[in-house]
Enzyme design. Structure first.
Site, PDB file in Angstrom:
ATOM      1  CE  LYS A  82      35.019  38.615  33.830  1.00  0.00           C
ATOM      2  NZ  LYS A  82      36.414  38.905  34.205  1.00  0.00           N
ATOM      3  CE1 TYR A 115      33.201  35.511  34.092  1.00  0.00           C
ATOM      4  CE2 TYR A 115      31.953  35.673  32.044  1.00  0.00           C
ATOM      5  CZ  TYR A 115      33.164  35.641  32.710  1.00  0.00           C
ATOM      6  OH  TYR A 115      34.344  35.743  31.996  1.00  0.00           O
TER       7      TYR A 115
HETATM    8  P1  NAD Z   1      41.108  30.305  34.295  1.00  0.00           P
HETATM    9  O1  NAD Z   1      40.057  29.816  35.235  1.00  0.00           O
HETATM   10  O2  NAD Z   1      41.773  29.348  33.383  1.00  0.00           O
HETATM   11  O3  NAD Z   1      42.261  31.048  35.141  1.00  0.00           O
HETATM   12  C1  NAD Z   1      41.930  31.994  36.116  1.00  0.00           C
HETATM   13  C2  NAD Z   1      43.039  32.070  37.132  1.00  0.00           C
HETATM   14  O4  NAD Z   1      42.637  33.019  38.139  1.00  0.00           O
HETATM   15  C3  NAD Z   1      43.272  30.728  37.880  1.00  0.00           C
HETATM   16  O5  NAD Z   1      44.644  30.427  37.887  1.00  0.00           O
HETATM   17  C4  NAD Z   1      42.724  30.978  39.272  1.00  0.00           C
HETATM   18  O6  NAD Z   1      43.390  30.249  40.285  1.00  0.00           O
HETATM   19  C5  NAD Z   1      42.934  32.481  39.419  1.00  0.00           C
HETATM   20  N1  NAD Z   1      42.053  33.075  40.429  1.00  0.00           N
HETATM   21  C6  NAD Z   1      40.736  32.823  40.627  1.00  0.00           C
HETATM   22  N2  NAD Z   1      40.292  33.505  41.672  1.00  0.00           N
HETATM   23  C7  NAD Z   1      41.351  34.223  42.158  1.00  0.00           C
HETATM   24  C8  NAD Z   1      41.517  35.122  43.237  1.00  0.00           C
HETATM   25  N3  NAD Z   1      40.514  35.398  44.063  1.00  0.00           N
HETATM   26  N4  NAD Z   1      42.728  35.673  43.416  1.00  0.00           N
HETATM   27  C9  NAD Z   1      43.765  35.351  42.604  1.00  0.00           C
HETATM   28  N5  NAD Z   1      43.674  34.513  41.569  1.00  0.00           N
HETATM   29  C10 NAD Z   1      42.472  33.946  41.353  1.00  0.00           C
HETATM   30  O7  NAD Z   1      40.443  31.525  33.506  1.00  0.00           O
HETATM   31  P2  NAD Z   1      40.848  32.187  32.096  1.00  0.00           P
HETATM   32  O8  NAD Z   1      40.003  31.583  31.057  1.00  0.00           O
HETATM   33  O9  NAD Z   1      42.315  32.221  31.947  1.00  0.00           O
HETATM   34  O10 NAD Z   1      40.273  33.662  32.349  1.00  0.00           O
HETATM   35  C11 NAD Z   1      41.084  34.764  32.755  1.00  0.00           C
HETATM   36  C12 NAD Z   1      40.223  36.021  32.757  1.00  0.00           C
HETATM   37  O11 NAD Z   1      39.665  36.219  31.458  1.00  0.00           O
HETATM   38  C13 NAD Z   1      39.034  35.954  33.713  1.00  0.00           C
HETATM   39  O12 NAD Z   1      38.819  37.221  34.295  1.00  0.00           O
HETATM   40  C14 NAD Z   1      37.875  35.596  32.814  1.00  0.00           C
HETATM   41  O13 NAD Z   1      36.629  36.017  33.338  1.00  0.00           O
HETATM   42  C15 NAD Z   1      38.252  36.331  31.553  1.00  0.00           C
HETATM   43  N6  NAD Z   1      37.636  35.760  30.341  1.00  0.00           N
HETATM   44  C16 NAD Z   1      37.828  34.445  30.002  1.00  0.00           C
HETATM   45  C17 NAD Z   1      37.207  33.950  28.858  1.00  0.00           C
HETATM   46  C18 NAD Z   1      37.352  32.509  28.422  1.00  0.00           C
HETATM   47  O14 NAD Z   1      36.691  32.121  27.436  1.00  0.00           O
HETATM   48  N7  NAD Z   1      38.150  31.664  29.047  1.00  0.00           N
HETATM   49  C19 NAD Z   1      36.426  34.796  28.071  1.00  0.00           C
HETATM   50  C20 NAD Z   1      36.263  36.117  28.447  1.00  0.00           C
HETATM   51  C21 NAD Z   1      36.880  36.593  29.589  1.00  0.00           C
END
Ligand code: NAD
Length: 256
Positions: free
Chosen positions: A156, A152
């Site tokens: 990133k 992962y």
């Molecule tokens: P989440 O899992 O709650 O939501 C992610 C969304 O992306 C979901 O609705 C899912 O259906 C959609 N998705 C997944 N694969 C997909 C695809 N192939 N095409 C279209 N949509 C797709 O995640 P989140 O926590 O809201 O994270 C959003 C972004 O922020 C991600 O890129 C994640 O890596 C990044 N991020 C999250 C965190 C955290 O702590 N939650 C921290 C750092 C970075």
């Protein structure tokens, strides 16, 4: 005056949905896309209940043709594209020695290929306009990798590389490209990380999340709205002179 448009990928829930709400409040017509059609319909209704119209697309960002088709459609319907937020992402908890070819393929296809396709499709239109803002989801894992999240983190780090290169290549066209690097955000993604960590580390569900949150200097878990506030800035004219940056927003955790 023409309404500004913003596409947000992975916007059916979590950080993406909060970004959609924030950009709608900022005056954008939001285009929300996701794999999950059911949650997309709910998100659209929630936006409508707050008085915001949005467009929805069921798109898998790991499929180049679907991303390009969505952008073409948005341009045809709205006359342009001002902001692309490449937010969609997936996570998996696994020791590096156990990662399979399929694990690696899926992780890179969504997080890296999906981000690049979003940059490419947006740039194709924005280069014609000589204007646009591309904003990518990285992570604190894109600045410093931790155990069990190695592949992962690799995706990133890659998002930051794409952000820096795209910023240089697209600057002559008036396009800025930046990334946001959240810490521990209370979304389904962290529920999943916590659940998988519990199995690997043989600790109770909830313990990994609690320990991580307890170590945050600002003393609370990050909210999706915290990230949305940063994206709102990056999408605004206030950030016109900022490009190629990957900004950490994590309550003070990573480099303090
Ligand atoms: P989440 O899992 O709650 O939501 C992610 C969304 O992306 C979901 O609705 C899912 O259906 C959609 N998705 C997944 N694969 C997909 C695809 N192939 N095409 C279209 N949509 C797709 O995640 P989140 O926590 O809201 O994270 C959003 C972004 O922020 C991600 O890129 C994640 O890596 C990044 N991020 C999250 C965190 C955290 O702590 N939650 C921290 C750092 C970075």
């Amino acid at each position: 005056m023409q309404v500004k448009t913003a596409i947000i990928t992975g916007a059916a829930q979590g950080i993406g949905k909060a970004i959609a709400f924030q950009l709608a409040k900022d005056g954008f017509h939001t285009i929300i896309c996701d794999l999950n059609e059911e949650k997309l319909v709910t998100a659209k209704q929630e936006l409508k209940d707050q008085g915001f119209n949005c467009s929805t697309y069921v798109v898998d960002v790991s499929r180049r043709d679907e991303v390009f088709q969505m952008v073409d459609d948005v341009v045809n319907n709205h006359g342009g594209l001002d902001v692309m937020v490449a937010n969609a992402g997936i996570v998996q908890v696994k020791p590096l020695i156990d990662i399979t070819e399929e694990d690696l393929d899926r992780m890179f296809k969504v997080n890296v290929y999906g981000t690049l396709y979003s940059i490419q499709a947006a740039a194709k239109q924005m280069m014609k306009q000589k204007y646009g803002k591309i904003i990518n989801a990285s992570s604190t894992s894109g600045k410093r990798a931790v155990e069990l999240l190695g592949h992962y983190a690799a995706t990133k780090f890659a998002v930051i590389a794409l952000t820096q290169a795209a910023a240089k290549e697209l600057a002559p066209f008036g396009i800025t490209v930046n990334a946001y690097c959240p810490g521990i955000v209370g979304t389904s993604m962290w529920e999943e990380i916590d659940r998988q960590m519990a199995a690997y580390l043989n600790v109770p569900v909830g313990e990994t999340f609690k320990n991580k949150v307890d170590s945050i200097p600002l003393g609370r878990v990050e909210k999706p709205e915290d990230v949305a506030g940063l994206v709102s800035y990056l999408a605004s004219e206030k950030a016109d002179y900022m490009t190629g940056q990957a900004i950490v927003i994590d309550g003070g955790n990573v480099f303090s």
